[in-house]
Scaffold this active site. Structure first.
Site, short mmCIF file in Angstrom:
data_model
loop_
_atom_site.label_atom_id
_atom_site.label_comp_id
_atom_site.label_asym_id
_atom_site.label_seq_id
_atom_site.Cartn_x
_atom_site.Cartn_y
_atom_site.Cartn_z
N PHE A 32 0.63 -1.22 0.20
CA PHE A 32 -0.42 0.12 -0.12
C PHE A 32 1.39 1.14 -0.01
CE2 PHE A 32 -2.46 2.98 2.52
CZ PHE A 32 -3.29 3.15 1.35
N SER A 101 3.15 -7.31 2.50
CA SER A 101 2.05 -6.30 2.73
C SER A 101 0.27 -5.62 2.52
CB SER A 101 2.85 -5.07 2.78
OG SER A 101 1.35 -3.93 4.30
N ASP A 202 6.87 -5.99 13.66
CA ASP A 202 6.23 -5.17 12.59
C ASP A 202 5.89 -3.39 12.79
OD1 ASP A 202 4.89 -4.50 10.29
OD2 ASP A 202 4.78 -6.36 9.16
N HIS A 232 8.93 -3.92 9.26
CA HIS A 232 7.47 -4.75 7.99
C HIS A 232 8.37 -5.00 6.27
CE1 HIS A 232 3.57 -4.64 6.30
NE2 HIS A 232 3.59 -3.67 5.97
#
Length: 258
Positions: A32, A101, A202, A232
């Site tokens: 994202f 992700s 994360d 992450h």
């Protein structure tokens, strides 16, 4: 400490990629507000060691401006991935899909809905709807800001930056919330082979998502790898080699079964 600047969105590494190879295809999706830059190096490593055909598309609304992202919805992001999947299916005998992700979330979503099209799926720090209350509550504020600060470059390494937006349209956070939760509800339909890679630390996605995915899917073939040295954006972090090795082995098992 020298500050590492974020690479420009129009940098060559941020563009969609296609590494042409054999009859096994891999769809590798970025996250994202990010770009293919975040997964390109790992994807190239997998390509060089497997000979697979690997595609990394640019999801709708990404790689340009936050204002462009604001004009998209979660359906647009998923359609971007499915269009790339169709291209791979036209040229490859079997296709493995995965991503980082939100890219992992989209891969899980597609694999659950289209089991006949997917040989295996891998998730790197994917989200399936586990959010802290303080993250969800602002989504319902009627007079909230149009944009909020970005979430990119959650990376333990100090010498790497992610190519991504520094602002996020608040309306797209609502679409992300819908997509991740919808994907979580779809997980029991997922019966493909599954590889889960999750960072223990994360700051964007709760690590508990990994066990939630493993316990919710209908697959009987689940492999899990915990990443201890990365945050992450693990594909740009200390465990990038470990990720490439795990995905390579996963893709090769697909090739051997073909």
């Amino acid at each position: 400490m020298t500050k590492i600047e974020r690479p420009p969105l129009d940098a060559p590494d941020a563009q969609p990629f296609l590494f042409e190879g054999g009859s096994v295809g891999v769809l590798f999706l970025h996250g994202f507000t990010s770009t293919p830059q975040s997964v390109r190096a790992v994807a190239r490593g997998v390509h060089e060691t497997t000979g697979a055909t690997i595609m990394g598309p640019l999801l709708a609304g990404h790689g340009t401006t936050p204002e462009d992202l604001a004009r998209t919805t979660q359906l647009d992001w998923v359609r971007s991935a499915e269009m790339a999947l169709e291209t791979l299916l036209d040229h490859c005998e079997r296709v493995v899909i995965g991503g980082l992700s939100l890219g992992a979330t989209i891969a899980l979503n597609i694999a659950a809905r289209r089991p006949d099209a997917v040989d295996g799926v891998f998730s790197i720090n994917g989200s399936t709807g586990l959010y802290r209350p303080e993250v969800v509550a602002p989504l319902y504020e009627e007079d909230g800001p149009d944009f909020v600060p970005g979430i990119g470059s959650d990376i333990a390494r100090h010498d790497v930056r992610e190519t991504c937006y520094d602002r996020i349209p608040r309306n797209t956070l609502q679409h992300r919330f819908l997509l991740t939760n919808a994907t979580g509800a779809l997980l029991p339909l997922l019966r493909s082979r599954l590889l889960i890679l999750q960072s223990r630390t994360d700051h964007v996605v709760a690590p508990q998502n990994a066990t939630h995915i493993a316990c919710s899917v209908g697959s009987d073939d689940i492999r899990m790898v915990w990443l201890s040295r990365s945050w992450h954006v693990a594909t740009l972090d200390h465990d990038d080699g470990l990720i490439a090795q795990a995905v390579r082995q996963f893709v090769m098992s697909s090739s051997q079964s073909a």
